[in-house]
Design a protein around this motif. Structure first.
Motif, PDB file in Angstrom:
ATOM      1  N   GLU A 310      36.381  42.145  48.222  1.00  0.00           N
ATOM      2  CA  GLU A 310      37.586  41.622  47.581  1.00  0.00           C
ATOM      3  C   GLU A 310      38.729  42.624  47.742  1.00  0.00           C
ATOM      4  O   GLU A 310      38.548  43.829  47.540  1.00  0.00           O
ATOM      5  CB  GLU A 310      37.336  41.364  46.102  1.00  0.00           C
ATOM      6  CG  GLU A 310      38.550  40.787  45.373  1.00  0.00           C
ATOM      7  CD  GLU A 310      38.299  40.565  43.897  1.00  0.00           C
ATOM      8  OE1 GLU A 310      39.271  40.298  43.169  1.00  0.00           O
ATOM      9  OE2 GLU A 310      37.127  40.676  43.465  1.00  0.00           O
ATOM     10  N   ALA A 311      39.892  42.107  48.110  1.00  0.00           N
ATOM     11  CA  ALA A 311      41.113  42.919  48.168  1.00  0.00           C
ATOM     12  C   ALA A 311      41.872  42.736  46.855  1.00  0.00           C
ATOM     13  O   ALA A 311      42.190  41.612  46.466  1.00  0.00           O
ATOM     14  CB  ALA A 311      41.984  42.502  49.339  1.00  0.00           C
ATOM     15  N   GLU A 312      42.144  43.840  46.169  1.00  0.00           N
ATOM     16  CA  GLU A 312      42.839  43.757  44.888  1.00  0.00           C
ATOM     17  C   GLU A 312      44.353  43.741  45.058  1.00  0.00           C
ATOM     18  O   GLU A 312      45.081  43.583  44.077  1.00  0.00           O
ATOM     19  CB  GLU A 312      42.407  44.913  43.990  1.00  0.00           C
ATOM     20  CG  GLU A 312      40.920  44.833  43.630  1.00  0.00           C
ATOM     21  CD  GLU A 312      40.512  45.875  42.606  1.00  0.00           C
ATOM     22  OE1 GLU A 312      39.914  45.476  41.580  1.00  0.00           O
ATOM     23  OE2 GLU A 312      40.781  47.076  42.828  1.00  0.00           O
ATOM     24  N   ASN A 313      44.814  43.926  46.282  1.00  0.00           N
ATOM     25  CA  ASN A 313      46.228  43.761  46.608  1.00  0.00           C
ATOM     26  C   ASN A 313      46.326  43.323  48.064  1.00  0.00           C
ATOM     27  O   ASN A 313      45.357  43.388  48.817  1.00  0.00           O
ATOM     28  CB  ASN A 313      47.027  45.053  46.371  1.00  0.00           C
ATOM     29  CG  ASN A 313      46.385  46.256  47.038  1.00  0.00           C
ATOM     30  OD1 ASN A 313      45.217  46.233  47.416  1.00  0.00           O
ATOM     31  ND2 ASN A 313      47.139  47.319  47.192  1.00  0.00           N
ATOM     32  N   ASP A 314      47.507  42.811  48.469  1.00  0.00           N
ATOM     33  CA  ASP A 314      47.710  42.441  49.862  1.00  0.00           C
ATOM     34  C   ASP A 314      47.599  43.682  50.745  1.00  0.00           C
ATOM     35  O   ASP A 314      48.129  44.753  50.405  1.00  0.00           O
ATOM     36  CB  ASP A 314      49.092  41.815  50.061  1.00  0.00           C
ATOM     37  CG  ASP A 314      49.182  40.403  49.503  1.00  0.00           C
ATOM     38  OD1 ASP A 314      48.120  39.809  49.209  1.00  0.00           O
ATOM     39  OD2 ASP A 314      50.306  39.883  49.369  1.00  0.00           O
ATOM     40  N   LEU A 315      46.920  43.542  51.880  1.00  0.00           N
ATOM     41  CA  LEU A 315      46.740  44.644  52.823  1.00  0.00           C
ATOM     42  C   LEU A 315      47.630  44.385  54.034  1.00  0.00           C
ATOM     43  O   LEU A 315      47.428  43.421  54.781  1.00  0.00           O
ATOM     44  CB  LEU A 315      45.262  44.752  53.242  1.00  0.00           C
ATOM     45  CG  LEU A 315      44.246  44.818  52.089  1.00  0.00           C
ATOM     46  CD1 LEU A 315      42.830  44.974  52.637  1.00  0.00           C
ATOM     47  CD2 LEU A 315      44.576  45.952  51.133  1.00  0.00           C
ATOM     48  N   SER A 354      47.442  40.871  58.685  1.00  0.00           N
ATOM     49  CA  SER A 354      47.247  41.306  57.307  1.00  0.00           C
ATOM     50  C   SER A 354      46.024  40.633  56.694  1.00  0.00           C
ATOM     51  O   SER A 354      45.511  39.637  57.200  1.00  0.00           O
ATOM     52  CB  SER A 354      48.479  40.961  56.473  1.00  0.00           C
ATOM     53  OG  SER A 354      49.630  41.608  56.963  1.00  0.00           O
ATOM     54  N   LEU A 356      45.117  39.192  52.931  1.00  0.00           N
ATOM     55  CA  LEU A 356      45.787  38.886  51.668  1.00  0.00           C
ATOM     56  C   LEU A 356      44.863  39.137  50.476  1.00  0.00           C
ATOM     57  O   LEU A 356      43.636  39.165  50.601  1.00  0.00           O
ATOM     58  CB  LEU A 356      46.273  37.439  51.677  1.00  0.00           C
ATOM     59  CG  LEU A 356      47.259  37.093  52.804  1.00  0.00           C
ATOM     60  CD1 LEU A 356      47.652  35.626  52.724  1.00  0.00           C
ATOM     61  CD2 LEU A 356      48.491  37.987  52.763  1.00  0.00           C
ATOM     62  N   LYS A 357      45.477  39.326  49.333  1.00  0.00           N
ATOM     63  CA  LYS A 357      44.756  39.586  48.091  1.00  0.00           C
ATOM     64  C   LYS A 357      43.734  38.476  47.823  1.00  0.00           C
ATOM     65  O   LYS A 357      44.017  37.291  48.014  1.00  0.00           O
ATOM     66  CB  LYS A 357      45.756  39.660  46.936  1.00  0.00           C
ATOM     67  CG  LYS A 357      45.138  39.938  45.572  1.00  0.00           C
ATOM     68  CD  LYS A 357      46.225  40.015  44.504  1.00  0.00           C
ATOM     69  CE  LYS A 357      45.622  40.249  43.118  1.00  0.00           C
ATOM     70  NZ  LYS A 357      46.672  40.326  42.078  1.00  0.00           N
ATOM     71  N   GLY A 358      42.547  38.889  47.396  1.00  0.00           N
ATOM     72  CA  GLY A 358      41.503  37.917  47.105  1.00  0.00           C
ATOM     73  C   GLY A 358      40.246  38.207  47.907  1.00  0.00           C
ATOM     74  O   GLY A 358      40.030  39.333  48.360  1.00  0.00           O
ATOM     75  N   LYS A 501      35.088  46.168  46.194  1.00  0.00           N
ATOM     76  CA  LYS A 501      36.516  45.923  46.026  1.00  0.00           C
ATOM     77  C   LYS A 501      37.300  47.066  46.676  1.00  0.00           C
ATOM     78  O   LYS A 501      36.874  48.221  46.615  1.00  0.00           O
ATOM     79  CB  LYS A 501      36.896  45.825  44.553  1.00  0.00           C
ATOM     80  CG  LYS A 501      36.254  44.644  43.822  1.00  0.00           C
ATOM     81  CD  LYS A 501      36.698  44.588  42.376  1.00  0.00           C
ATOM     82  CE  LYS A 501      36.071  43.403  41.654  1.00  0.00           C
ATOM     83  NZ  LYS A 501      36.529  43.326  40.241  1.00  0.00           N
ATOM     84  N   SER A 503      41.431  48.627  47.185  1.00  0.00           N
ATOM     85  CA  SER A 503      42.827  48.545  46.733  1.00  0.00           C
ATOM     86  C   SER A 503      43.609  49.748  47.280  1.00  0.00           C
ATOM     87  O   SER A 503      44.136  50.555  46.504  1.00  0.00           O
ATOM     88  CB  SER A 503      42.902  48.511  45.205  1.00  0.00           C
ATOM     89  OG  SER A 503      42.186  49.617  44.656  1.00  0.00           O
TER      90      SER A 503
END
Length: 514
Positions: A310-315, A354, A356-358, A501, A503
């Motif tokens: 899980e990405a806790e912010n956009d990468l 990129s 994306l978050k999620g 996760k 971030s």
């Protein structure tokens, strides 16, 4: 009888002259539709920083067909079509060529990334294409033709294709063994001179980038239109330099370029153009193209839907060619950790999209890291490391793919200084760099082989007395780590799985300053 025949001939000759004069005064219109740097983005996608989906080749196909029906048209591509996204890469570009055939493309110039699957695969894709693929400045690849001529409602259009001379360093060097990439300017000049008196319109399909296209327009007389690619530039209205019109249609199928030309007496008297933005908001899809896209997408989904973290912010994978990004930091950190190195340096151009978050799925990692690269670590002196960073920021104005993403060091550079003198302070592990000290620097095999022009890596390895290239694995006394059995993206997948996760943040690793 002789007198009657003579009179008849004179009448016919007079009518021919009248018809010819009339034709010379007639204004005829044609249209050039164009795309570039599609990179296999077949389905609508949400770009980094946007809330709305963009692109979708089925929408672009329907739009292109509608515009074609309005006036005589050519549909052209300025390269980098078959590689870049999972939808393309998992089938080595076969899916893209099938779509282009269905859309009835009229021509394409080979891009540097068309070589990413090797010459054999490129030859197979060219054999499947029902349109000419051009490469006038490529020597040693006979299937590539220098130009093609189209007759469009009686107007002869000569199309010359040229690709960047940097191709040997922007694809893996092993992909272009035996090929020579000639100077684009001299190649274009030679073929323009050859075609100018045989056609009414000369088009250069250019995979050189907008900056280089401007130079070609200034220096080579006789070019009517340059349809460009490579720099992913959003040229919303045609640029005119002298008698030459320059266009480019952004990237990833997010726009379709439209250029309308009016000719009178065999010469262009007006050129009007714009970009049509492509998204699901257009509403109308080409159902045949959509069915083909979905058939391949089903296969992709079956393979790549697995969630790995899980990405806790956009990468951010879209600004990797001009500044530090959090996705660049994450990948460089993982690479450095796996190699047990002090420092990691990778090229921003190796990160293609990129995340994306999620939920992070396999497809996200494959899309961000589409190239088959493996991790390598070498010993570089502080001087060589400094030269490496200088090279990395040497073409930031062009947002070249060589721009570095780093781990284990921070550096400051001044983009207003000339290339080679831009890098200022460098800290390795928080301490000023020692130019005569050796550091273990992690990268991947593309850069270690001199890709993107990173000579310091390749020279460091090749300087080893026992350097060899055996089965793709490099060995040498300066080579510290090499694992050709596992791709970088698979290492990243493993790392994200183990963390659960992620971030990553911006940390000031790369700063602009004096």
């Amino acid at each position: 009888m002789k007198r009657a025949l003579s009179c008849f001939i004179r009448v016919i000759s007079f009518l021919v002259l009248i018809f010819s004069a009339s034709a010379q005064g007639e204004v005829r219109e044609i249209r050039i539709l164009h795309v570039n740097d599609f990179h296999g983005f077949a389905t609508p996608h949400r770009p980094f920083g946007s809330q709305e989906p963009a692109g979708g080749i089925a929408y672009l196909a329907a739009l292109a067909e509608a515009l074609r029906n309005e006036k005589p048209s050519l549909l052209l591509s300025a390269g980098d079509m078959i590689q870049g996204s999972d939808w393309a890469n998992l089938f080595q570009g076969k899916s893209v060529v099938e779509v282009m055939n269905r859309m009835r493309f009229d021509g394409m110039v080979v891009g540097n990334h068309e070589f990413d699957f090797g010459q054999k695969v490129l030859g197979q894709r060219m054999g499947e294409a029902r349109f000419p693929i051009l490469g006038a400045n490529v020597e040693g690849f006979e299937a590539l033709k220098p130009y093609t001529i189209h007759d469009l409602v009686g107007i002869r259009i000569g199309i010359i294709g040229v690709v960047t001379e940097d191709t040997p360093v922007t694809t893996h060097p092993s992909n272009v063994v035996g090929l020579r990439f000639l100077a684009a300017e001299e190649t274009v000049r030679r073929y323009v001179e050859s075609l100018r008196n045989r056609v009414e319109v000369v088009v250069v399909l250019s995979h050189l980038g907008l900056y280089a296209d401007r130079l070609r327009a200034e220096r080579v007389r006789g070019i009517d239109v340059i349809v460009g690619g490579h720099s992913h530039t959003k040229v919303e209205r045609p640029i005119r330099i002298g008698e030459t019109v320059l266009v480019q249609a952004w990237e990833h199928g997010k726009a379709l370029g439209v250029l309308d030309l009016a000719l009178e007496g065999g010469k262009i008297v007006s050129a009007r153009g714009h970009l049509e933005i492509v998204s699901p908001a257009l509403g109308k899809k080409d159902e045949s193209v959509e069915a083909l896209v979905l058939s391949y997408q089903k296969k992709v989904d079956e393979l790549l839907e697995e969630v790995v973290g899980e990405a806790e912010n956009d990468l951010d994978g879209e600004n990797v060619r001009k500044r530090e990004t959090n996705l660049g930091n994450l990948i460089a950190d993982i690479l450095r950790e796996r190699a047990g190195a002090q420092v990691a340096v990778i090229n921003g151009g190796g990160i293609r999209r990129s995340i994306l978050k999620g939920s992070i799925r396999l497809r996200d990692i494959y899309g961000a890291l589409p190239f088959d690269n493996y991790i390598v670590a070498v010993r570089l002196t502080g001087t060589e490391l400094r030269e490496t960073l200088e090279h990395g920021v040497s073409r930031i104005e062009e947002e070249a793919g060589r721009f570095p993403q780093v781990s284990g060091l921070t550096f400051t550079f001044n983009p207003s200084e000339p290339p080679g003198r831009r890098v200022k302070e460098i800290l390795v592990g928080g301490r000023p760099i020692a130019l005569d000290q050796e550091y273990v620097v992690a990268t991947h095999d593309f850069l270690a082989a001199g890709g993107d022009g990173y000579r310091a890596f390749g020279e460091a390895v090749k300087s080893s007395k026992d350097f060899a290239l055996i089965g793709g694995a490099m060995k040498g006394e300066k080579l510290v780590y090499s694992n050709p059995g596992q791709w970088l993206r698979d290492v990243v997948i493993e790392s994200i799985r183990s963390r659960g996760k992620v971030s990553p943040l911006l940390e000031g690793r790369i700063r602009e300053g004096k």
